[in-house]
Design a protein around this motif. Structure first.
Motif, PDB file in Angstrom:
ATOM      1  N   LEU A 130      -8.785  51.371   5.563  1.00 40.10           N
ATOM      2  CA  LEU A 130      -7.807  51.524   6.846  1.00 40.10           C
ATOM      3  C   LEU A 130      -7.070  50.387   7.025  1.00 40.10           C
ATOM      4  CD1 LEU A 130     -10.916  52.358   9.069  1.00 40.10           C
ATOM      5  CD2 LEU A 130      -9.591  53.959   8.251  1.00 40.10           C
ATOM      6  N   LYS A 131      -5.624  50.658   7.429  1.00 42.82           N
ATOM      7  CA  LYS A 131      -4.841  49.534   7.633  1.00 42.82           C
ATOM      8  C   LYS A 131      -5.308  48.561   8.829  1.00 42.82           C
ATOM      9  CE  LYS A 131      -1.771  50.579   4.649  1.00 42.82           C
ATOM     10  NZ  LYS A 131      -0.462  51.332   5.077  1.00 42.82           N
ATOM     11  N   GLU A 132      -5.058  47.499   8.867  1.00 41.79           N
ATOM     12  CA  GLU A 132      -5.667  46.549   9.660  1.00 41.79           C
ATOM     13  C   GLU A 132      -4.963  46.767  11.014  1.00 41.79           C
ATOM     14  OE1 GLU A 132      -6.352  42.135   7.891  1.00 41.79           O
ATOM     15  OE2 GLU A 132      -4.198  42.610   7.790  1.00 41.79           O
ATOM     16  N   ASP A 133      -4.042  47.457  11.376  1.00 41.47           N
ATOM     17  CA  ASP A 133      -3.122  47.450  12.721  1.00 41.47           C
ATOM     18  C   ASP A 133      -3.713  48.712  13.237  1.00 41.47           C
ATOM     19  OD1 ASP A 133      -1.920  49.015  10.973  1.00 41.47           O
ATOM     20  OD2 ASP A 133       0.102  48.275  11.371  1.00 41.47           O
ATOM     21  N   MET A 134      -4.442  49.411  12.452  1.00 43.71           N
ATOM     22  CA  MET A 134      -5.125  50.765  12.994  1.00 43.71           C
ATOM     23  C   MET A 134      -6.009  50.424  14.509  1.00 43.71           C
ATOM     24  SD  MET A 134      -6.282  53.398  10.525  1.00 43.71           S
ATOM     25  CE  MET A 134      -4.990  54.403   9.633  1.00 43.71           C
ATOM     26  N   GLU A 138      -7.820  55.439  16.205  1.00 43.43           N
ATOM     27  CA  GLU A 138      -6.868  56.068  15.108  1.00 43.43           C
ATOM     28  C   GLU A 138      -7.758  56.090  13.998  1.00 43.43           C
ATOM     29  OE1 GLU A 138      -2.381  54.803  16.305  1.00 43.43           O
ATOM     30  OE2 GLU A 138      -3.751  53.509  15.250  1.00 43.43           O
ATOM     31  N   ALA A 139      -8.804  55.067  13.585  1.00 40.34           N
ATOM     32  CA  ALA A 139      -9.687  54.946  12.398  1.00 40.34           C
ATOM     33  C   ALA A 139     -10.697  56.260  12.294  1.00 40.34           C
ATOM     34  CB  ALA A 139     -10.190  53.823  12.302  1.00 40.34           C
ATOM     35  N   MET A 140     -11.191  56.610  13.596  1.00 40.54           N
ATOM     36  CA  MET A 140     -12.029  57.726  13.720  1.00 40.54           C
ATOM     37  C   MET A 140     -11.531  59.029  13.257  1.00 40.54           C
ATOM     38  SD  MET A 140     -15.035  56.460  14.470  1.00 40.54           S
ATOM     39  CE  MET A 140     -15.966  57.835  14.791  1.00 40.54           C
ATOM     40  N   ALA A 141     -10.299  59.291  13.728  1.00 35.48           N
ATOM     41  CA  ALA A 141      -9.291  60.279  13.337  1.00 35.48           C
ATOM     42  C   ALA A 141      -9.072  60.524  11.855  1.00 35.48           C
ATOM     43  CB  ALA A 141      -8.204  60.428  14.077  1.00 35.48           C
ATOM     44  N   THR A 142      -8.875  59.230  11.440  1.00 33.36           N
ATOM     45  CA  THR A 142      -8.776  59.106   9.858  1.00 33.36           C
ATOM     46  C   THR A 142      -9.988  59.782   8.944  1.00 33.36           C
ATOM     47  OG1 THR A 142      -7.142  57.578  10.048  1.00 33.36           O
ATOM     48  CG2 THR A 142      -7.860  57.819   7.925  1.00 33.36           C
ATOM     49  N   LEU A 143     -11.117  59.204   9.622  1.00 29.86           N
ATOM     50  CA  LEU A 143     -12.291  59.340   9.031  1.00 29.86           C
ATOM     51  C   LEU A 143     -12.924  60.908   8.870  1.00 29.86           C
ATOM     52  CD1 LEU A 143     -14.836  56.798  10.311  1.00 29.86           C
ATOM     53  CD2 LEU A 143     -13.774  56.934   7.801  1.00 29.86           C
ATOM     54  N   ALA A 181      -9.638  48.941  20.483  1.00 31.02           N
ATOM     55  CA  ALA A 181      -9.420  47.655  19.386  1.00 31.02           C
ATOM     56  C   ALA A 181      -9.054  47.953  18.170  1.00 31.02           C
ATOM     57  CB  ALA A 181     -10.706  47.310  19.472  1.00 31.02           C
ATOM     58  N   ARG A 182      -8.213  46.920  17.591  1.00 34.75           N
ATOM     59  CA  ARG A 182      -7.555  47.077  16.402  1.00 34.75           C
ATOM     60  C   ARG A 182      -8.629  46.709  15.073  1.00 34.75           C
ATOM     61  NH1 ARG A 182      -3.588  44.075  18.657  1.00 34.75           N
ATOM     62  NH2 ARG A 182      -3.948  42.372  17.557  1.00 34.75           N
ATOM     63  N   ILE A 183      -8.566  47.605  14.366  1.00 32.84           N
ATOM     64  CA  ILE A 183      -9.282  47.276  13.086  1.00 32.84           C
ATOM     65  C   ILE A 183      -9.754  45.867  12.660  1.00 32.84           C
ATOM     66  CG2 ILE A 183     -10.091  47.628  10.692  1.00 32.84           C
ATOM     67  CD1 ILE A 183     -10.323  49.907  12.597  1.00 32.84           C
ATOM     68  N   GLU A 184      -8.428  45.114  12.715  1.00 35.73           N
ATOM     69  CA  GLU A 184      -8.636  43.598  12.189  1.00 35.73           C
ATOM     70  C   GLU A 184      -9.471  42.836  13.150  1.00 35.73           C
ATOM     71  OE1 GLU A 184      -4.572  42.055  12.276  1.00 35.73           O
ATOM     72  OE2 GLU A 184      -4.159  42.625  14.371  1.00 35.73           O
ATOM     73  N   GLN A 185      -9.399  43.279  14.382  1.00 35.87           N
ATOM     74  CA  GLN A 185     -10.386  42.755  15.300  1.00 35.87           C
ATOM     75  C   GLN A 185     -11.797  42.730  15.390  1.00 35.87           C
ATOM     76  OE1 GLN A 185      -8.366  44.303  18.798  1.00 35.87           O
ATOM     77  NE2 GLN A 185      -7.339  42.375  19.463  1.00 35.87           N
TER      78      GLN A 185
END
Length: 434
Positions: A130-134, A138-143, A181-185
């Motif tokens: 996953l991109k850090e700024d997701m 958005e990450a759950m949708a990608t999964l 929250a963003r992935i990088e966090q």
């Protein structure tokens, strides 16, 4: 009737696990194997194919035909497909890669660049990054989109614009994180990784040490290349354990199948070591010859030769096995090597004194001579102590030289102790009895 048989076959394929089907296939004719693989469909055939013993795979691949086989390989995990293709001749490998889907073929070609015993050789490129700024949402949708295409989603990995690994988190942590929250966090920044050219045994130790389900594999620039999953690690552990056990007996792991390999092939692989060890035995015999005068005057010494040779050899092999295992599993590292050897030396002293005392009593009761009991008991005590130290110290030396300590085999140590034991035994007898 043929239609009825086909229905029964398909029902059997539905009910049975691929591993169970792979266990049964070697028992049937090649034509039946091909029929089963065709009826299974590409997805299940891929699972069956990977579970099969490698000895029966080549004829089955040829019988399936390139196009059908390419379909099966497309449905296999990239690392499994690379394992299968890596064992084929170059022309056949290139033909199959050209028939596979372009993206699948590209991933497999990437894996084939690495040695089969490296992290790169056993990793899969089917993972979630996953991109850090997701955002977490958005990450759950990608999964949800990628979930059916990857080998595991227990872990997700964060990467930057340069595809460098910057963090990792479990699926549970992702689900519990705030949606905005963003992935990088929310990712964990301290990630345990394997390098693509790390030996597979090192990767297996990392997974076992940290109880991972998967471990990310990176290159020199820390770019994420793939992951090694726990099922591959289990295969590695079995392979490495088998290899070490065979090396302890100076048996080459290749070409030692008890059923498929001919007796002549197996014999030719073992003969060089056995002939070399035979000459070692002749050296031990020459030591006895040098003390023939002592043996003629005290013939009772001959009765204890087998015990004097066998006991120290067995003790050395036991110490050798323990230290080789410790080095292989990482239980004995560089800092603890000397401590391990010292501990084994202490064990050798205890075992030697007890064994020597028992044999001394036997010798005294048999011959009624205190001096004979003293010689036999003292010689066995010294020999077992020395053999235990050699058995534990020899693989350490081999390890320090950068070689595989498993080559410090039981037969080699036993032969070395035959020579040493005979020399000590007859030297003590000459000194104390004559």
């Amino acid at each position: 009737m043929n239609q009825l048989n086909e229905i029964k076959l398909r029902q059997c394929l539905v009910d049975l696990h691929p591993a169970d089907i792979a266990e049964v296939l070697p028992e049937v004719a090649l034509a039946q194997r091909v029929r089963v693989m065709r009826a299974a469909g590409p997805e299940k055939a891929a699972l069956i194919l990977y579970e099969l013993d490698r000895d029966i795979v080549p004829p089955l691949l040829e019988a399936l035909g390139p196009k059908r086989l390419a379909e099966v390989l497309n449905d296999m995990s990239d690392d499994d497909a690379a394992d299968i293709l890596g064992e084929l001749p170059e022309p056949q490998k290139d033909q199959l890669l050209s028939l596979m889907e372009a993206t699948e073929a590209a991933d497999v070609r990437e894996l084939l660049k690495y040695g089969k015993d490296t992290a790169g050789g056993i990793m899969t490129t089917e993972y979630v990054s996953l991109k850090e700024d997701m955002t977490v949402d958005e990450a759950m949708a990608t999964l949800r989109q990628m979930g059916t295409e990857v080998e595991t989603i227990y872990y997700v990995y964060a990467i930057n614009e340069q595809a460098q690994l910057t963090g990792a988190m479990s699926l549970r942590e992702l689900i519990l994180a705030p949606l905005d929250a963003r992935i990088e966090q929310v990712v964990n920044r301290r990630v345990i990784t394997a390098h693509a050219w790390d030996d597979q045994e090192k990767v297996a130790r990392l997974v076992a040490k940290y109880d991972f389900i998967a471990i990310p594999v990176v290159n020199d620039d820390n770019q994420l290349l793939g992951i090694v999953t726990v099922d591959d690690v289990l295969d590695v552990l079995e392979e490495e354990a088998t290899e070490d056990i065979l090396k302890l007996a100076n048996v080459d792991a290749e070409g030692q199948d008890l059923v498929e390999t001919s007796p002549w092939q197996r014999a030719t692989r073992r003969l060089p070591w056995l002939i070399a060890l035979l000459f070692g035995g002749l050296i031990a015999g020459n030591v006895i010859k040098e003390f023939s005068g002592t043996l003629e005057k005290v013939t009772a010494l001959a009765f204890f030769i087998t015990a004097m040779a066998g006991g120290p050899g067995n003790a050395a092999t036991q110490s050798l096995a323990l230290v080789v295992r410790g080095l292989a599993t990482g239980e004995v590292d560089q800092r603890r090597l000397l401590k391990a050897v010292f501990k084994e030396a202490q064990v050798g002293i205890i075992v030697g004194l007890v064994s020597g005392s028992v044999l001394a009593v036997v010798a005294y009761l048999w011959q009624g001579e205190t001096s004979l009991g003293l010689v036999v008991g003292l010689a066995l005590a010294i020999n077992i102590t020395i053999s235990t130290m050699l058995g534990s110290f020899f693989p350490v030396i081999i390890h320090r030289l950068g070689a595989d300590p498993a080559v410090a085999s039981g037969p080699f140590i036993s032969t070395l102790m035959d020579v040493t034991s005979m020399f000590i035994y007859f030297s003590l007898a000459t000194w104390l009895l004559l």
